[in-house]
Design a protein around this motif. Structure first.
Motif, PDB file in Angstrom:
ATOM      1  N   ASP A 114       2.016  -4.041 -11.599  1.00 28.58           N
ATOM      2  CA  ASP A 114       2.711  -3.570 -10.399  1.00 28.58           C
ATOM      3  C   ASP A 114       2.357  -2.124 -10.090  1.00 28.58           C
ATOM      4  OD1 ASP A 114       3.944  -5.963  -9.869  1.00 28.58           O
ATOM      5  OD2 ASP A 114       5.802  -5.438 -10.918  1.00 28.58           O
ATOM      6  N   LYS A 115       2.217  -1.293 -11.133  1.00 30.27           N
ATOM      7  CA  LYS A 115       1.870   0.109 -10.921  1.00 30.27           C
ATOM      8  C   LYS A 115       0.470   0.227 -10.330  1.00 30.27           C
ATOM      9  CE  LYS A 115       4.836   1.760 -14.581  1.00 30.27           C
ATOM     10  NZ  LYS A 115       4.901   2.143 -15.978  1.00 30.27           N
ATOM     11  N   PHE A 116      -0.426  -0.616 -10.804  1.00 28.37           N
ATOM     12  CA  PHE A 116      -1.782  -0.592 -10.272  1.00 28.37           C
ATOM     13  C   PHE A 116      -1.791  -1.024  -8.800  1.00 28.37           C
ATOM     14  CE2 PHE A 116      -2.562  -1.062 -14.837  1.00 28.37           C
ATOM     15  CZ  PHE A 116      -3.477  -0.042 -15.041  1.00 28.37           C
ATOM     16  N   ARG A 117      -1.042  -2.061  -8.492  1.00 30.93           N
ATOM     17  CA  ARG A 117      -0.962  -2.557  -7.124  1.00 30.93           C
ATOM     18  C   ARG A 117      -0.309  -1.499  -6.220  1.00 30.93           C
ATOM     19  NH1 ARG A 117      -3.836  -5.721  -4.348  1.00 30.93           N
ATOM     20  NH2 ARG A 117      -4.007  -7.122  -6.100  1.00 30.93           N
ATOM     21  N   ASN A 118       0.743  -0.832  -6.721  1.00 33.69           N
ATOM     22  CA  ASN A 118       1.393   0.238  -5.944  1.00 33.69           C
ATOM     23  C   ASN A 118       0.434   1.401  -5.681  1.00 33.69           C
ATOM     24  OD1 ASN A 118       3.798  -1.183  -5.837  1.00 33.69           O
ATOM     25  ND2 ASN A 118       4.734  -0.075  -7.544  1.00 33.69           N
ATOM     26  N   LEU A 119      -0.316   1.752  -6.712  1.00 35.85           N
ATOM     27  CA  LEU A 119      -1.299   2.824  -6.556  1.00 35.85           C
ATOM     28  C   LEU A 119      -2.343   2.433  -5.518  1.00 35.85           C
ATOM     29  CD1 LEU A 119      -2.551   5.530  -7.336  1.00 35.85           C
ATOM     30  CD2 LEU A 119      -3.721   4.353  -9.227  1.00 35.85           C
ATOM     31  N   LEU A 120      -2.794   1.207  -5.573  1.00 34.12           N
ATOM     32  CA  LEU A 120      -3.783   0.737  -4.607  1.00 34.12           C
ATOM     33  C   LEU A 120      -3.228   0.799  -3.183  1.00 34.12           C
ATOM     34  CD1 LEU A 120      -6.596  -0.487  -4.214  1.00 34.12           C
ATOM     35  CD2 LEU A 120      -5.558  -2.738  -4.505  1.00 34.12           C
ATOM     36  N   ASP A 121      -1.980   0.398  -3.009  1.00 32.24           N
ATOM     37  CA  ASP A 121      -1.351   0.455  -1.689  1.00 32.24           C
ATOM     38  C   ASP A 121      -1.250   1.896  -1.180  1.00 32.24           C
ATOM     39  OD1 ASP A 121      -1.090  -2.303  -1.652  1.00 32.24           O
ATOM     40  OD2 ASP A 121       1.015  -2.274  -2.307  1.00 32.24           O
ATOM     41  N   ILE A 122      -0.908   2.805  -2.067  1.00 38.92           N
ATOM     42  CA  ILE A 122      -0.818   4.218  -1.678  1.00 38.92           C
ATOM     43  C   ILE A 122      -2.195   4.747  -1.290  1.00 38.92           C
ATOM     44  CG2 ILE A 122      -0.420   6.564  -2.555  1.00 38.92           C
ATOM     45  CD1 ILE A 122       1.940   5.369  -4.151  1.00 38.92           C
ATOM     46  N   LEU A 123      -3.209   4.406  -2.058  1.00 36.06           N
ATOM     47  CA  LEU A 123      -4.565   4.861  -1.742  1.00 36.06           C
ATOM     48  C   LEU A 123      -5.045   4.300  -0.403  1.00 36.06           C
ATOM     49  CD1 LEU A 123      -6.219   4.601  -5.271  1.00 36.06           C
ATOM     50  CD2 LEU A 123      -5.579   6.688  -4.057  1.00 36.06           C
ATOM     51  N   LYS A 124      -4.710   3.050  -0.131  1.00 31.15           N
ATOM     52  CA  LYS A 124      -5.065   2.468   1.173  1.00 31.15           C
ATOM     53  C   LYS A 124      -4.349   3.197   2.299  1.00 31.15           C
ATOM     54  CE  LYS A 124      -6.146  -2.232  -0.364  1.00 31.15           C
ATOM     55  NZ  LYS A 124      -5.727  -3.653  -0.331  1.00 31.15           N
ATOM     56  N   SER A 125      -3.073   3.509   2.080  1.00 28.79           N
ATOM     57  CA  SER A 125      -2.308   4.251   3.091  1.00 28.79           C
ATOM     58  C   SER A 125      -2.906   5.635   3.316  1.00 28.79           C
ATOM     59  CB  SER A 125      -0.847   4.380   2.676  1.00 28.79           C
ATOM     60  OG  SER A 125      -0.225   3.129   2.640  1.00 28.79           O
ATOM     61  N   LEU A 168       3.653  13.544   1.330  1.00 27.14           N
ATOM     62  CA  LEU A 168       4.538  12.539   0.730  1.00 27.14           C
ATOM     63  C   LEU A 168       3.730  11.480  -0.024  1.00 27.14           C
ATOM     64  CD1 LEU A 168       7.087  12.030   3.663  1.00 27.14           C
ATOM     65  CD2 LEU A 168       7.407  13.382   1.577  1.00 27.14           C
ATOM     66  N   LEU A 169       2.661  11.012   0.594  1.00 26.00           N
ATOM     67  CA  LEU A 169       1.815  10.015  -0.067  1.00 26.00           C
ATOM     68  C   LEU A 169       1.155  10.593  -1.322  1.00 26.00           C
ATOM     69  CD1 LEU A 169       0.049   8.233   2.933  1.00 26.00           C
ATOM     70  CD2 LEU A 169       1.635   7.205   1.291  1.00 26.00           C
ATOM     71  N   GLU A 170       0.727  11.828  -1.242  1.00 27.40           N
ATOM     72  CA  GLU A 170       0.085  12.465  -2.400  1.00 27.40           C
ATOM     73  C   GLU A 170       1.061  12.605  -3.569  1.00 27.40           C
ATOM     74  OE1 GLU A 170      -2.866  14.212  -4.751  1.00 27.40           O
ATOM     75  OE2 GLU A 170      -2.949  12.939  -2.982  1.00 27.40           O
ATOM     76  N   GLU A 171       2.294  12.953  -3.252  1.00 30.25           N
ATOM     77  CA  GLU A 171       3.314  13.055  -4.304  1.00 30.25           C
ATOM     78  C   GLU A 171       3.561  11.691  -4.947  1.00 30.25           C
ATOM     79  OE1 GLU A 171       5.678  14.660  -7.013  1.00 30.25           O
ATOM     80  OE2 GLU A 171       4.565  15.834  -5.542  1.00 30.25           O
ATOM     81  N   ALA A 172       3.629  10.655  -4.132  1.00 30.42           N
ATOM     82  CA  ALA A 172       3.811   9.296  -4.666  1.00 30.42           C
ATOM     83  C   ALA A 172       2.616   8.888  -5.523  1.00 30.42           C
ATOM     84  CB  ALA A 172       4.006   8.309  -3.519  1.00 30.42           C
ATOM     85  N   ARG A 173       1.408   9.236  -5.078  1.00 33.19           N
ATOM     86  CA  ARG A 173       0.196   8.916  -5.850  1.00 33.19           C
ATOM     87  C   ARG A 173       0.209   9.612  -7.205  1.00 33.19           C
ATOM     88  NH1 ARG A 173      -4.478  10.910  -7.422  1.00 33.19           N
ATOM     89  NH2 ARG A 173      -4.016  12.924  -6.504  1.00 33.19           N
ATOM     90  N   ARG A 174       0.561  10.881  -7.200  1.00 32.64           N
ATOM     91  CA  ARG A 174       0.612  11.634  -8.460  1.00 32.64           C
ATOM     92  C   ARG A 174       1.659  11.065  -9.414  1.00 32.64           C
ATOM     93  NH1 ARG A 174       0.120  17.912  -6.481  1.00 32.64           N
ATOM     94  NH2 ARG A 174      -2.059  17.768  -5.865  1.00 32.64           N
TER      95      ARG A 174
END
Length: 159
Positions: free
Chosen positions: A2-13, A56-62
């Motif tokens: 799930d963490k990998f999928r969330n990271l992928l979604d953030i990177l796409k965003s 905001l996205l960068e903070e979530a990615r980190r």
């Protein structure tokens, strides 16, 4: 996973956001070259909003990368290392594609930013030259040592 999928979604965003930012910067470049103040101000506001969203996205990615790093017992982990950790071939391919897309859009952003920087500097130089020819000092009338420099206009002398 799930963490990998969330990271992928953030990177796409982030990729979509950077692409939108590059498009706004291209529009701003046109507005600046036409000396259209209203459009330039509006595009600057749009750019500011996009930059805020990016933070905001960068903070979530980190945060997610930090969690993945902790799960792996490391202090820091790179995107390449995260891709290597994924077991699913489809997920690996998506990460690789997003990484390539991010590289491309970052190059585009860099080009747009450089072009804008040149345009703004050129326009400022043109305005300064115009005021200098009129005898109006464009910038500060004092150098770093506090001594007057340049020629002051009648407007400057009268206050």
């Amino acid at each position: 996973m799930d963490k990998f999928r969330n990271l992928l979604d953030i990177l796409k965003s982030q990729c979509e956001l950077y692409s939108e930012l590059a498009s706004v910067m291209a529009l701003e470049k046109e507005a600046v070259s036409r000396w259209n103040v209203d459009d330039t101000l509006e595009l600057t506001k749009r750019k500011d909003t996009l930059v805020y969203k990016e933070k905001l996205l960068e903070e979530a990615r980190r945060t997610i990368i930090k969690k993945i790093s902790m799960d792996e017992g490391r202090d820091e982990i790179s995107l390449s290392e995260i891709i290597d950790l994924t077991n699913e071939a489809e997920l690996r391919q998506e990460f690789s594609q997003v990484r390539n897309n991010l590289k491309n859009v970052m190059h585009r952003l860099n080009d747009e930013n450089l072009a804008l920087k040149i345009l703004y500097r050129t326009n400022i130089s043109l305005v300064n030259d115009f005021f200098d020819k009129l005898g109006i000092t464009a910038g500060s009338t004092y150098s770093t040592h506090g001594k007057p420099r340049g020629i002051n206009s009648l407007v400057d002398r009268r206050g």
